[in-house]
Design a protein around this motif. Structure first.
Motif: not given
Length: 124
Positions: A118-119, A123-124
């Motif tokens: 993930s950046e 987010q995940k």
């Protein structure tokens, strides 16, 4: 004529030159020469012990003597081995327990094509 134990002990204890002897000491002294009649058996046990390079314990020696036709209790063999100060050698080392089985089968990587990169955080 047979004298009683009490008379014998009283006679011994009346003499100041002799050491005091209690009833339990008398019976203990009776057991001192108990294994002198087992010299032949003790010699055979020592022969078996040395023949097998100090690797036979009382169980195996008892079985070997029974094969030879000598009927003897295993407890007696154990007692005689202790009296003769025979110590069994234990050379075999036990393998340490390991439940690891190694790599069995084929390891497939990323079977479902999931992306765990993930950046930004959360987010995940």
């Amino acid at each position: 004529m047979k004298a009683s134990l009490t008379v014998i002990l009283d006679t011994i204890n009346d003499h100041p030159d002799l050491p005091h002897l209690s009833r339990s000491d008398y019976y203990t002294l009776q057991k001192v020469g108990k294994d002198t009649k087992n010299e032949k058996l003790m010699n055979r046990i020592r022969e078996l012990f040395e023949e097998h390079h100090a690797r036979y314990g009382y169980r195996r020696i008892t079985l070997q003597l029974k094969r030879e036709g000598v009927v003897v209790n295993h407890k007696k063999i154990q007692r005689l081995i202790t009296i003769m100060s025979l110590v069994v050698l234990h050379n075999r080392k036990r393998a340490k327990y390991s439940s690891y089985q190694g790599t069995i089968g084929v390891i497939k990587k990323n079977k479902i094509k999931q992306s765990f990169h993930s950046e930004h955080p959360d987010q995940k």
